[in-house]
Design a protein around this motif. Structure first.
Motif, PDB file in Angstrom:
ATOM      1  N   ALA A  87       0.816  -1.220   0.000  1.00  0.00           N
ATOM      2  CA  ALA A  87       0.000   0.000   0.000  1.00  0.00           C
ATOM      3  C   ALA A  87       0.850   1.272   0.000  1.00  0.00           C
ATOM      4  O   ALA A  87       0.672   2.135  -0.862  1.00  0.00           O
ATOM      5  CB  ALA A  87      -0.972  -0.009   1.176  1.00  0.00           C
ATOM      6  N   PRO A  88       1.801   1.428   0.949  1.00  0.00           N
ATOM      7  CA  PRO A  88       2.605   2.655   0.913  1.00  0.00           C
ATOM      8  C   PRO A  88       3.442   2.793  -0.345  1.00  0.00           C
ATOM      9  O   PRO A  88       3.656   3.911  -0.833  1.00  0.00           O
ATOM     10  CB  PRO A  88       3.490   2.542   2.168  1.00  0.00           C
ATOM     11  CG  PRO A  88       3.423   1.119   2.587  1.00  0.00           C
ATOM     12  CD  PRO A  88       2.100   0.623   2.152  1.00  0.00           C
ATOM     13  N   GLU A  89       3.924   1.676  -0.905  1.00  0.00           N
ATOM     14  CA  GLU A  89       4.671   1.764  -2.161  1.00  0.00           C
ATOM     15  C   GLU A  89       3.755   2.178  -3.306  1.00  0.00           C
ATOM     16  O   GLU A  89       4.167   2.913  -4.214  1.00  0.00           O
ATOM     17  CB  GLU A  89       5.342   0.423  -2.460  1.00  0.00           C
ATOM     18  CG  GLU A  89       6.524   0.126  -1.535  1.00  0.00           C
ATOM     19  CD  GLU A  89       7.104  -1.252  -1.753  1.00  0.00           C
ATOM     20  OE1 GLU A  89       6.569  -1.994  -2.621  1.00  0.00           O
ATOM     21  OE2 GLU A  89       8.074  -1.609  -1.077  1.00  0.00           O
ATOM     22  N   SER A 101     -10.722   7.979  -0.145  1.00  0.00           N
ATOM     23  CA  SER A 101     -11.818   7.032  -0.380  1.00  0.00           C
ATOM     24  C   SER A 101     -11.381   5.927  -1.336  1.00  0.00           C
ATOM     25  O   SER A 101     -11.711   4.751  -1.134  1.00  0.00           O
ATOM     26  CB  SER A 101     -13.034   7.772  -0.941  1.00  0.00           C
ATOM     27  OG  SER A 101     -14.060   6.869  -1.287  1.00  0.00           O
ATOM     28  N   MET A 102     -10.628   6.300  -2.364  1.00  0.00           N
ATOM     29  CA  MET A 102     -10.136   5.308  -3.324  1.00  0.00           C
ATOM     30  C   MET A 102      -9.201   4.318  -2.640  1.00  0.00           C
ATOM     31  O   MET A 102      -9.281   3.110  -2.865  1.00  0.00           O
ATOM     32  CB  MET A 102      -9.416   6.021  -4.470  1.00  0.00           C
ATOM     33  CG  MET A 102      -8.882   5.089  -5.542  1.00  0.00           C
ATOM     34  SD  MET A 102      -8.126   5.987  -6.913  1.00  0.00           S
ATOM     35  CE  MET A 102      -6.669   6.671  -6.100  1.00  0.00           C
ATOM     36  N   TYR A 103      -8.303   4.830  -1.782  1.00  0.00           N
ATOM     37  CA  TYR A 103      -7.376   3.947  -1.085  1.00  0.00           C
ATOM     38  C   TYR A 103      -8.113   3.062  -0.081  1.00  0.00           C
ATOM     39  O   TYR A 103      -7.798   1.870   0.053  1.00  0.00           O
ATOM     40  CB  TYR A 103      -6.296   4.757  -0.375  1.00  0.00           C
ATOM     41  CG  TYR A 103      -5.269   5.345  -1.307  1.00  0.00           C
ATOM     42  CD1 TYR A 103      -4.816   4.623  -2.402  1.00  0.00           C
ATOM     43  CD2 TYR A 103      -4.739   6.614  -1.108  1.00  0.00           C
ATOM     44  CE1 TYR A 103      -3.876   5.140  -3.273  1.00  0.00           C
ATOM     45  CE2 TYR A 103      -3.791   7.146  -1.968  1.00  0.00           C
ATOM     46  CZ  TYR A 103      -3.368   6.408  -3.049  1.00  0.00           C
ATOM     47  OH  TYR A 103      -2.438   6.921  -3.902  1.00  0.00           O
ATOM     48  N   SER A 160      -6.688  -2.167   3.549  1.00  0.00           N
ATOM     49  CA  SER A 160      -7.158  -2.247   4.932  1.00  0.00           C
ATOM     50  C   SER A 160      -6.315  -1.294   5.772  1.00  0.00           C
ATOM     51  O   SER A 160      -5.349  -1.698   6.412  1.00  0.00           O
ATOM     52  CB  SER A 160      -7.038  -3.686   5.452  1.00  0.00           C
ATOM     53  OG  SER A 160      -7.744  -4.570   4.631  1.00  0.00           O
ATOM     54  N   LEU A 161      -6.677  -0.043   5.746  1.00  0.00           N
ATOM     55  CA  LEU A 161      -5.846   1.013   6.320  1.00  0.00           C
ATOM     56  C   LEU A 161      -6.310   1.389   7.715  1.00  0.00           C
ATOM     57  O   LEU A 161      -7.506   1.370   8.014  1.00  0.00           O
ATOM     58  CB  LEU A 161      -5.875   2.244   5.419  1.00  0.00           C
ATOM     59  CG  LEU A 161      -5.482   1.989   3.964  1.00  0.00           C
ATOM     60  CD1 LEU A 161      -5.681   3.245   3.135  1.00  0.00           C
ATOM     61  CD2 LEU A 161      -4.037   1.523   3.890  1.00  0.00           C
TER      62      LEU A 161
END
Length: 813
Positions: A304-306, A391-393, A398-399
């Protein structure tokens, strides 16, 4: 004293308000989108960085084949602390999904602590907390009851686990799957009561955190080797060389006892017995390390962060390209204005105005519009666009919860850099024009070079020669139009090409699927030493192992090695006796050809294997190597009758569940396309609509400039008696032809660009699949662009109609 010329600014703004409004909207939209991306990324990345301490994120985890003894755990390296993280991977059935898998953990208190998004953690045996993203994808609400391996449990909370910010079932998967895969927490008692095979996983943290990623990698490699040796020797040693020497000695002592005869001395026999007996306590503790994943290599943590970082990089490039296009639009507009007002500028210069004063005046409008766009874009970026990106992320990952933070990088890259870019390009154009003498301005002779003769045109029809002359006079404007259209086409290729690529991937996978089910066994023999069999007539034995690449475009890529039975009904190929076949996906990504030699290594050791490629097997479902099962067993030093599991077109019901390690189904293999389609599919329609609007605005600006530049010529043609219909055929039809040619050319170029961009992205990821854009989709892209143009052409026709005949009599030398 206030400069009187500045009074013209508001008058010019009122006169050309349509042009400036369009420029303002375009820049505000692009800057706002980029700012929202930067702010959302910065805020989410800060939340990720904080999670290491806030939720005690692991430095890595490992898994043993069997539950380790206390003695084995006590022998583990002293620079780490191990935390039990056992789980059971079982079926999950809900109203929205009856074929999901859930990885059930006990509630964590020391490491990888859950972030509760909504509700609470379980308190009773009939309660469960599940991943928030998975719940959203499957329409599960708090209070609903889901069936976990036959047990009904009430959902009491939605969580985000820091070690599962992206729901990868396996680290080697191409893509995560938050639809069919879930992670959950239950109480200790509920976990003990839940039926299912236990996976003996431990998370670990270093006593002292590594100083860098490089040091973390070194530590990880060293730790993996030591733990593998400790497990294999039952805690006897953590030194690989000592372990290898011990293995050789054990073979020698065993051989001594098995092959003793009258020539074998009593001392040798006694020594062998004593040495083997001394190892018996360690033999009770032997185990096998079946998984080791350091934190830096864990896709579930870092994907996710990448992804945030790659999104920002792509958006930054798009913004600068688009701002550069708009800067040239501004420059052309300003240049045309200077040409139109040449006599006025000459008079002002003659009355004492300096080049600097006039340069400042003509620079004001581009700078003002850019500043207003930057301010508006940043306001939108911190509000509407930031929320849209978040919202897209949240729709994909699962943030944990986050807080919006000020982002200096966003301000620099979305405000200062566009402003500087706009300033430099316009300043260059204006300063170049202002070098001319007042006399040249008064004579309307704005060419800085010697006057050239007009290009001699071929003897063709008058209207065709007229159109060709218009084209030559407006090459600069049409050149910018080409780049504007290319930018829109690149966005269209993404919004239209990606969904079609996923659909094509699904279709290809359906046709090339090896089998509907792949049953992976714990061992090919049961506890009594009997070979596991099945009465399912469709089942076929196969072997499987995973090795890693040591070179090529992606070092460390997992490659699946298949051992296939002769005359297989699932892998329809003539398997060579002196080499292997590689899947087409493997061949494409690593550019392999028949005759090449590939070298792969075991994941947890330095042992390598070399294979000669004897052909390409058409299979895009994974990076794979296919060989005969006999060759597989010989290669990996296995028993002659060894195998890993069964390929089958139907379910196998006559094998004990405890003997099955995992089952790979069609849904698992299709997870990539399903997840991407779910995460991004809805947004592609919005992107296509945005491209339509951007296309309208860009083409409107550029065609408006062309018509205004030729206003005097159009007026003269009217004076000569030509009707509006004929004038439209000269100017509008020419622009139409240029737009059609640009649309066709840039549609092909954009597909090539998308393919190149996608290849670069796939080189950094596991797996491979190609971009697929059909001829119909290319026509669709061209159609959307042409719809944009035809909407604009209506306004162009009206604009030509409004040009008065008197313009031809103005500013004539």
């Amino acid at each position: 004293m206030r400069n009187p010329i500045n009074k013209r600014i508001l008058r010019d703004l009122a006169k050309e308000w349509k042009r400036y409004v369009v420029l303002f909207l375009l820049m505000s939209f692009m800057i706002g989108t980029a700012s929202g991306m930067y702010v959302a990324n910065g805020s989410m990345l800060k939340a990720f960085d904080d999670s290491y301490d806030k939720y005690n994120l692991e430095d890595g985890h490992l898994e043993f084949k069997e539950e380790p003894t206390e003695e084995l755990l006590a022998a583990m390296p002293g620079n780490i602390n191990l935390y039990e993280q056992f789980y059971k991977e079982v079926s999950e059935v809900s109203d929205g999904n009856d074929s999901a898998a859930v990885r059930v953990f006990k509630i964590r208190e020391d490491l990888n602590i859950a972030c509760v998004i909504e509700g609470r953690l379980p308190e009773g045996t009939g309660e469960i907390a599940i991943d928030r993203m998975h719940a959203d994808n499957n329409g599960i609400s708090i209070g609903d009851t889901i069936t976990v391996n036959g047990t009904g449990l009430q959902v009491v909370g939605f969580i985000a686990l820091p070690d599962y910010s992206t729901l990868f079932k396996k680290n080697s998967d191409i893509m995560f799957n938050a639809i069919d895969f879930d992670v959950a927490l239950v109480t200790d008692d509920a976990w003990e009561e839940l039926p299912g095979n236990v996976k003996y996983q431990y998370a670990f943290r270093y006593d002292t955190a590594p100083a860098s990623v490089y040091e973390e990698k070194e530590w990880g490699d060293d730790l993996m080797e030591k733990i593998a040796v400790i497990a294999a020797t039952g805690g006897y040693t953590d030194d690989k060389d000592v372990a290898e020497e011990l293995a050789d000695n054990v073979d020698e002592w065993t051989s001594t006892l098995e092959n003793m005869d009258e020539n074998t001395s009593f001392e040798d026999i006694s020594e062998a017995i004593d040495n083997l007996e001394s190892l018996e306590p360690y033999e009770d503790n032997t185990n096998e390390l079946i998984d080791f994943l350091p934190g830096y290599a864990n896709q579930a943590i870092h994907f996710a962060p990448e992804d945030f970082g790659s999104d920002v990089a792509i958006m930054g490039v798009l913004v600068y390209v688009f701002i550069a296009v708009l800067a040239f639009v501004f420059a052309i507009t300003t240049s045309n204005t200077i040409v139109k007002e040449a006599a006025v500028i000459g008079t002002l210069r003659a009355t004492g105005y300096t080049r600097g004063e006039l340069t400042v005046y003509y620079m004001m409008m581009p700078v003002i519009i850019t500043l207003l766009s930057a301010v508006t874009g940043n306001v939108l970026g911190y509000t509407i666009f930031k929320d849209a990106v978040v919202s897209m992320y949240y729709n994909s990952y699962s943030l944990p919860t986050y807080e919006t933070v000020w982002n200096a990088e966003a301000f620099i890259k979305t405000t200062l850099i566009p402003l500087v870019l706009m300033f430099i390009i316009n300043l260059f154009i204006i300063v170049k024009k202002m070098r001319l003498s007042p006399l040249k301005f008064l004579r309307r002779d704005l060419s800085s070079s010697k006057r050239k003769k007009a290009v001699r045109l071929p003897r063709i029809k008058f209207f065709s020669r007229f159109r060709l002359r218009i084209l030559l006079q407006n090459l600069g404007s049409y050149f910018v139009l080409f780049f504007g259209i290319a930018f829109v086409m690149l966005l269209l290729s993404f919004s239209i090409g990606l969904p079609e690529t996923l659909d094509h991937y699904k279709h290809v996978m359906t046709e090339e699927l090896i089998s509907e089910y792949q049953y992976i066994l714990m061992d090919y023999e049961d506890e009594d030493g009997n070979v596991i069999t099945t009465d399912n007539g469709d089942a076929e034995k196969f072997s499987m192992n995973t090795l890693e690449t040591i070179d090529g475009v992606h070092v460390g890529e997992g490659i699946t090695i298949y051992g296939i039975e002769d005359d297989s009904k699932y892998v329809k190929a003539d398997l060579p006796e002196d080499g292997v076949l590689v899947s087409s996906a493997y061949a494409l990504k690593f550019m392999l050809h028949e005759g090449d030699t590939i070298t792969l290594k075991e994941k947890y050791s330095d042992k390598t294997y070399s294979f000669v490629v004897r052909g390409i097997y058409k299979y895009m479902g994974g990076l794979s190597v296919f060989m005969r099962n006999d060759d597989f067993n010989e290669c990996f030093d296995l028993d002659d009758d060894s195998f890993t599991g069964f390929l089958s077109s139907g379910k196998i019901d006559d094998i004990d569940e405890d003997l099955i390690y995992t089952i790979v189904t069609r849904e698992d293999i299709m997870a990539l396309s399903i997840q991407i389609d779910h995460s991004m599919g809805d947004y592609m329609d919005y992107v296509s609509f945005a491209c339509l609007i951007i296309g309208i605005l860009v083409i409107y600006l550029l065609t408006k400039i062309i018509i205004e530049k030729n206003a005097a010529s159009i007026s003269m043609v009217k004076v000569l008696g030509y009707e509006n219909r004929e004038i439209n055929s000269l100017y509008v039809n020419l622009t139409t032809a240029i737009v059609v040619i640009c649309a066709i050319a840039t549609s092909l170029l954009s597909v090539l660009g998308l393919t190149a961009i996608f290849s670069v992205i796939m080189y950094t990821m596991s797996g491979w699949f190609e971009v697929y854009v059909s001829f119909i989709s290319i026509l669709k892209m061209i159609g959307i662009l042409l719809i944009s143009y035809f909407i604009v052409s209506f306004f162009d026709i009206m604009r030509i109609k409004k040009i008065p005949l008197t313009d031809a009599l103005k500013n004539v030398e």
